[in-house]
Write a protein that holds these residues in place. Structure first.
Motif, short mmCIF file in Angstrom:
data_model
loop_
_atom_site.label_atom_id
_atom_site.label_comp_id
_atom_site.label_asym_id
_atom_site.label_seq_id
_atom_site.Cartn_x
_atom_site.Cartn_y
_atom_site.Cartn_z
N VAL A 111 37.11 1.12 -29.05
CA VAL A 111 37.72 0.29 -28.00
C VAL A 111 38.91 1.03 -27.39
O VAL A 111 39.13 0.96 -26.18
N THR A 112 39.64 1.78 -28.21
CA THR A 112 40.72 2.59 -27.68
C THR A 112 40.17 3.58 -26.65
O THR A 112 40.71 3.72 -25.54
N GLY A 113 39.06 4.22 -27.00
CA GLY A 113 38.44 5.18 -26.08
C GLY A 113 38.00 4.51 -24.80
O GLY A 113 38.25 4.99 -23.69
N PHE A 114 37.33 3.36 -24.92
CA PHE A 114 36.85 2.66 -23.73
C PHE A 114 38.01 2.16 -22.87
O PHE A 114 37.89 2.08 -21.65
N SER A 115 39.15 1.83 -23.53
CA SER A 115 40.31 1.38 -22.76
C SER A 115 40.80 2.51 -21.86
O SER A 115 41.16 2.29 -20.70
N ILE A 116 40.82 3.73 -22.40
CA ILE A 116 41.27 4.86 -21.60
C ILE A 116 40.34 5.08 -20.42
O ILE A 116 40.76 5.40 -19.31
N LEU A 117 39.03 4.85 -20.64
CA LEU A 117 38.04 5.04 -19.58
C LEU A 117 37.99 3.85 -18.61
O LEU A 117 37.30 3.90 -17.61
N GLY A 118 38.68 2.78 -18.96
CA GLY A 118 38.61 1.57 -18.13
C GLY A 118 37.25 0.93 -18.20
O GLY A 118 36.76 0.35 -17.23
N LEU A 119 36.59 1.00 -19.34
CA LEU A 119 35.24 0.46 -19.48
C LEU A 119 35.17 -0.64 -20.53
O LEU A 119 34.15 -0.82 -21.18
N VAL A 120 36.25 -1.39 -20.69
CA VAL A 120 36.21 -2.52 -21.62
C VAL A 120 35.55 -3.68 -20.89
O VAL A 120 36.00 -4.08 -19.83
N ASP A 121 34.45 -4.18 -21.47
CA ASP A 121 33.72 -5.25 -20.79
C ASP A 121 34.31 -6.60 -21.16
O ASP A 121 34.80 -6.79 -22.26
N PRO A 122 34.23 -7.58 -20.24
CA PRO A 122 34.68 -8.93 -20.56
C PRO A 122 33.87 -9.43 -21.78
O PRO A 122 32.70 -9.02 -21.92
N PRO A 123 34.43 -10.27 -22.61
CA PRO A 123 35.73 -10.96 -22.47
C PRO A 123 36.93 -10.09 -22.86
O PRO A 123 38.03 -10.61 -22.96
N GLY A 124 36.70 -8.80 -23.07
CA GLY A 124 37.82 -7.95 -23.48
C GLY A 124 38.60 -7.48 -22.27
O GLY A 124 38.06 -7.35 -21.17
N ARG A 125 39.92 -7.28 -22.45
CA ARG A 125 40.69 -6.61 -21.42
C ARG A 125 41.97 -6.06 -22.02
O ARG A 125 42.35 -6.42 -23.13
N ILE A 126 42.57 -5.17 -21.28
CA ILE A 126 43.82 -4.58 -21.74
C ILE A 126 44.91 -5.61 -21.55
O ILE A 126 45.20 -6.02 -20.43
N ALA A 127 45.49 -6.06 -22.68
CA ALA A 127 46.43 -7.17 -22.61
C ALA A 127 47.86 -6.69 -22.58
O ALA A 127 48.77 -7.46 -22.31
N GLY A 128 48.07 -5.41 -22.84
CA GLY A 128 49.44 -4.92 -22.81
C GLY A 128 49.49 -3.42 -23.05
O GLY A 128 48.50 -2.81 -23.46
N GLY A 129 50.61 -2.83 -22.73
CA GLY A 129 50.80 -1.42 -22.97
C GLY A 129 50.46 -0.59 -21.75
O GLY A 129 50.01 -1.10 -20.72
N ARG A 130 50.69 0.71 -21.88
CA ARG A 130 50.44 1.61 -20.76
C ARG A 130 49.59 2.78 -21.22
O ARG A 130 49.65 3.21 -22.36
N ILE A 131 48.77 3.29 -20.30
CA ILE A 131 47.99 4.50 -20.55
C ILE A 131 48.38 5.48 -19.46
O ILE A 131 47.87 5.42 -18.34
N ILE B 128 38.44 12.34 -16.30
CA ILE B 128 38.24 11.93 -17.68
C ILE B 128 36.74 11.78 -17.90
O ILE B 128 36.11 10.88 -17.35
N ALA B 129 36.17 12.66 -18.68
CA ALA B 129 34.74 12.57 -18.94
C ALA B 129 34.52 11.98 -20.32
O ALA B 129 35.47 11.78 -21.08
N THR B 130 33.26 11.71 -20.64
CA THR B 130 32.99 11.09 -21.92
C THR B 130 31.68 11.58 -22.51
O THR B 130 30.78 12.00 -21.78
N ILE B 131 31.63 11.57 -23.82
CA ILE B 131 30.38 11.85 -24.53
C ILE B 131 30.18 10.70 -25.50
O ILE B 131 31.09 10.37 -26.25
N PHE B 132 29.01 10.07 -25.45
CA PHE B 132 28.78 8.91 -26.32
C PHE B 132 28.06 9.31 -27.59
O PHE B 132 27.61 10.43 -27.76
N GLN B 133 27.94 8.30 -28.45
CA GLN B 133 27.39 8.55 -29.78
C GLN B 133 25.94 9.01 -29.76
O GLN B 133 25.62 10.06 -30.26
#
Lengths: 321, 324
Positions: free
Chosen positions: A50-70, A93-98
Motif C-alpha cells: 500500500v505504501t508503494g501504491f500510495s507513491i504511485l497514486g494508485l490506491v483504489d477506493p475505499p482507500g485514500r491517502i489520509a495524511g502526510g506528504r510524498i 515513477i515506473a513500477t514492476i509488479f509481483q
C-alpha cells in the motif's frame, strides 16, 4: 543538505470500509536519494504494498491517502490531481509488479504494451517508440527481441515476462522505480538473474529503487537501506548492513531468526508467535507487543522514535552489539 | 486453421443427415398433411389422388429415401401448399429476416456495449442504476407485449412509424433490401427494436459484469501504472477482454434470431422466415419444414465457425484445435 529524490513524511493511507477504518499505512516516513535502493520489508498485510501504491497514486477506493506528504522532486504527490499524477506514472515513477503473468494484458501483443507506454508520455511516434522498446528489451538481456515484440505474453516464460516488465519500467528512463515483490513468482535461479540485472541497470542509469519484499535474503543482496514495516508502521530503518547485522527491534530480530539457514541445520526453525494484528481501528501503543517476548506495560504507549541514522521504534530495543 | 474448418464442415454434414431424419419422421408422426390439404367434403378417391400426387401413399421410409436421393441432387422437395420448391420459398423470405436481425444486432451491440461499460465503470452512479433497472425490464417484459406497446405508441398515438409490414426495398450494389430505402428503414425500425430489446439487456449485463471484473485485475492497474489515459485502459485493455463472453452469447443469439423470431415477425406482420415456419407447421407442409430446419442447421454451423475464428482473434491463447 540537498533535497532527496523522494521524501515520504508521516504517510497515512487508510481504507474507509463499512466495518471501520483500516489503517494500512499509519505514519510512514523515509527518504531515498537518486540511484539508491531501499528495501521495504514486511509480512503480508504490513502495509508495504500500500505504501508503494500510495507513491504511485494508485490506491483504489475505499482507500485514500489520509495524511502526510510524498515529496518527489519537491512536489507533493499526495496532493497532486490525477491528471498530473498520470503524467508522472510510467514516465518519472515506473513500477514492476509481483506476477508478470497477471500484469501483462493477455490479449495484447508485447509490442502494443511497450509502445503505448512510450507514446503515452514522450509524444513520440510509433516508430520511435518501437525503437526504444527494442533497445529496452536488449538492455534487459532478452535474446531475439524483434521476435519477442510480436509475441503474446503467454508465449514467454515467467522470467522472460518479468524482464519485459523491467524493460517497460526502464523505457522512459524514470527517476524512481517501485518494484512490488518482482521476484516472488520466479524460480530462484531466475530471481538471481533478475536481481543482478536490476541492480546493474539502476547503477547505470542512476534510477532510485524501492524494492518491496517479504524476503530478507533478497534485500540483503541488493538494498542500500532497509525499512522494516510492521502493521502499517516502519519499526526499524537504516543502512542495510546495520539493520541486518545489528537489528535493534525485536520484530526485525525475529524475522532474521526465522530465515532458514544451513548454519543452524537440524535445529528447529525459529518463528515469531502469533499473527499480524488486524489493522481495523488498531489500539494505540506498539502493535507488536502481543507477540513480543520483551513486551512490558510501557508498550501500551507509542514508542518514541529513537536511534538517529539507524532508527527504530521500541521501548525495549535489543542492545547495539 | 484450414484443417479445422474442413473438419467442422464434415461434422456438419453428419448433423444435417441426423436433422433431416428426425424432422422427417417427427412430422410424419404429428399428422397426415392430406387431412389438412383436402376439404372435408372430399371423398376417399379424392384423398387417395392427392396422397398419390404428393407421394404420401408410400411407406414413410420409402418417402424418406426418395427425399434423401433428391436432396443429394440439391432438390429439397416442393411445398405441399404452394407447389413451388421449398428452398425457393425459404430464400424468398430470407432477406426480410436478415435485415431485421442485422438492424436489431446493430442496436443491441451499439447501445448495449457502451451502456454496459458505463454501468460497470461507474456502478454507483444514478445513470448506471437506471441502465441496470432498464435492462431488467428488457429481460422480463414479454416480446409480444413490448411489440404491441411499440405499435400503440409510435404507430397509433404518435403516428410517426408504420405499424407493420415490410416497406419498399431499395437497391444497392445489386442487392435488394429495405435497408437501402428510407421508408423501408422506417418499417424496419420498430420490429428491429422489439427484437433487439432482449439482446440489448443481455449485452448490457455482460458488458457491465465484464467491466467490473476486469477493472480489478492486475493488468488494468499495471496499465494505469504505465501512465496510460483511462480512455485507453478502458477501450483497449478492458474492451478486448470483455468481448469474449459477449461474442459467445451473441453468436448463439444470432442463430436463433434468424431461425425463430416468430413472435416479432407475427406482431409486426413481417414477411420473414419465422412466419414461414409457423405457417408451414400449421399446415404440416413437411418439405418446407424439413428444408427450413436444414437451412437453419447450415446457418448455425456457419455462425459457430465464425464465432470460433473470432475467439482466436480476440484471445491469442485460444488456438483453433483441429480436433474441436
Amino acid at each position: 543538505m540537498t533535497e532527496p529524490l523522494l521524501r515520504v513524511e508521516e504517510l497515512r493511507t487508510h481504507f474507509f470500509t463499512r466495518a471501520g477504518v483500516v489503517k494500512a499505512v499509519d505514519g510512514v516516513s523515509f527518504a531515498l536519494e537518486r540511484g539508491r535502493i531501499l528495501g521495504l520489508v514486511g509480512e503480508s498485510g504490513s502495509g508495504k504494498s500500500v505504501t508503494g501504491f500510495s507513491i504511485l497514486g494508485l490506491v483504489d477506493p475505499p482507500g485514500r491517502i489520509a495524511g502526510g506528504r510524498i515529496l518527489f522532486k519537491g512536489r507533493d504527490l499526495a496532493a497532486l490531481p490525477e491528471r498530473e499524477m498520470r503524467k508522472l506514472r510510467g514516465a518519472e515513477i515506473a513500477t514492476i509488479f509481483q506476477d508478470p503473468a497477471m500484469t501483462l494484458n493477455p490479449v495484447l501483443r508485447i509490442d502494443t504494451q511497450m509502445i503505448e507506454a512510450v507514446v503515452a508520455h514522450a509524444g513520440a511516434g510509433e516508430e520511435t517508440a518501437r525503437g526504444r522498446a527494442l533497445a529496452a528489451l536488449r538492455k534487459v538481456g532478452i535474446p531475439a527481441p524483434e521476435e519477442r515484440l510480436r509475441a503474446y505474453p503467454h508465449q514467454l516464460s515467467g522470467g522472460m515476462r518479468q524482464r519485459v516488465a523491467i524493460a517497460i519500467a526502464l523505457m522512459n528512463e524514470p527517476d524512481l522505480i517501485v518494484a512490488d515483490e518482482p521476484t516472488t513468482a520466479l524460480d530462484v535461479t531466475i530471481q538471481g538473474q533478475i536481481l543482478y540485472e536490476v541492480q546493474r541497470l539502476c547503477r547505470e542509469t542512476g534510477t532510485a529503487l524501492i524494492w518491496i519484499t517479504h524476503d530478507l535474503a533478497v534485500v540483503a543482496a541488493i538494498a542500500d537501506e532497509i525499512a522494516v514495516m510492521y502493521a502499517g508502521r516502519i519499526v526499524e530503518y537504516g543502512a542495510a548492513a546495520e539493520v541486518l547485522d545489528r537489528p535493534r527491534h525485536p520484530y526485525t530480530a525475529g524475522l532474521l531468526a526465522s530465515v532458514p539457514s544451513r548454519n543452524r541445520k537440524g535445529a528447529p526453525l525459529a518463528q515469531i508467535p502469533g499473527m499480524t494484528p488486524s489493522l481495523l481501528d488498531p489500539p494505540p501503543g506498539c502493535l507488536f507487543r502481543t507477540r513480543c517476548a520483551r513486551a512490558s506495560a510501557a508498550c501500551a504507549a507509542d514508542p518514541p522514535p529513537a536511534g538517529g541514522a539507524h532508527a527504530f521504534r521500541c521501548h525495549h530495543p535489543l542492545e547495539a552489539a | 486453421m484450414t484443417v479445422f474448418v474442413i473438419r467442422r464442415l464434415m461434422q456438419s454434414i453428419l448433423v444435417l443427415f441426423a436433422m433431416s431424419a428426425i424432422v422427417f419422421f417427427g412430422v410424419y408422426v404429428v399428422g397426415d398433411p392430406v387431412e389438412i390439404l383436402v376439404s372435408h367434403e372430399a371423398d376417399e378417391a379424392e384423398r387417395a389422388r392427392v396422397a398419390a400426387a404428393l407421394g404420401l401413399d408410400r411407406p414413410v421410409w420409402v418417402q424418406y429415401f426418395a427425399f434423401l436421393e433428391n436432396a443429394l441432387g440439391g432438390d429439397l422437395g416442393k411445398s405441399f401448399v404452394f407447389g413451388i420448391p421449398a428452398i425457393q420459398l425459404i430464400l424468398q423470405r430470407m432477406p426480410a429476416t436478415f435485415e431485421l436481425v442485422i438492424v436489431s444486432f446493430v442496436i443491441a451491440v451499439g447501445l448495449g456495449i457502451p451502456l454496459g461499460m458505463y454501468a460497470g465503470y461507474r456502478p454507483n452512479s444514478a445513470g448506471a442504476k437506471t441502465i441496470m433497472a432498464g435492462s431488467i425490464l428488457g429481460f422480463s417484459l414479454p416480446t409480444f407485449w413490448v411489440g404491441l406497446m411499440l405499435i400503440m405508441i409510435f404507430a397509433v398515438e404518435m403516428q410517426i412509424l408504420p405499424a407493420g409490414g415490410r416497406g419498399p426495398v431499395g437497391s444497392f450494389l445489386g442487392m435488394q433490401s429495405s435497408l437501402f430505402s428510407w421508408t423501408g428503414l422506417g418499417h424496419l425500425f420498430l420490429p428491429a427494436l422489439n427484437l433487439a430489446l432482449f439482446k440489448l439487456a443481455l449485452v448490457i449485463r455482460l458488458a457491465r459484469a465484464g467491466m467490473r471484473e476486469t477493472l480489478l485485475l492486475d493488468y488494468v492497474k499495471y496499465a494505469r501504472a504505465k501512465g496510460l489515459a483511462m480512455r485507453r485502459v478502458v477501450f483497449v485493455h478492458v474492451l478486448k477482454n470483455i468481448m469474449i463472453p459477449i461474442v459467445t452469447v451473441l453468436g448463439l443469439e444470432l442463430g436463433s434470431q434468424i431461425a425463430f423470431s416468430v413472435v416479432t415477425e407475427t406482431v409486426f406482420a413481417w414477411p420473414g422466415m419465422g412466419k414461414l415456419i409457423i405457417e408451414s407447421i400449421d399446415k404440416l407442409d413437411r418439405p418446407v419444414i424439413v428444408a427450413y430446419l436444414l437451412v437453419i442447421v447450415v446457418i448455425f454451423v456457419l455462425i459457430n465457425l465464425v464465432v470460433d475464428v473470432l475467439y482466436s482473434v480476440l484471445d491469442p491463447r485460444v488456438r483453433l484445435a483441429a480436433k474441436a
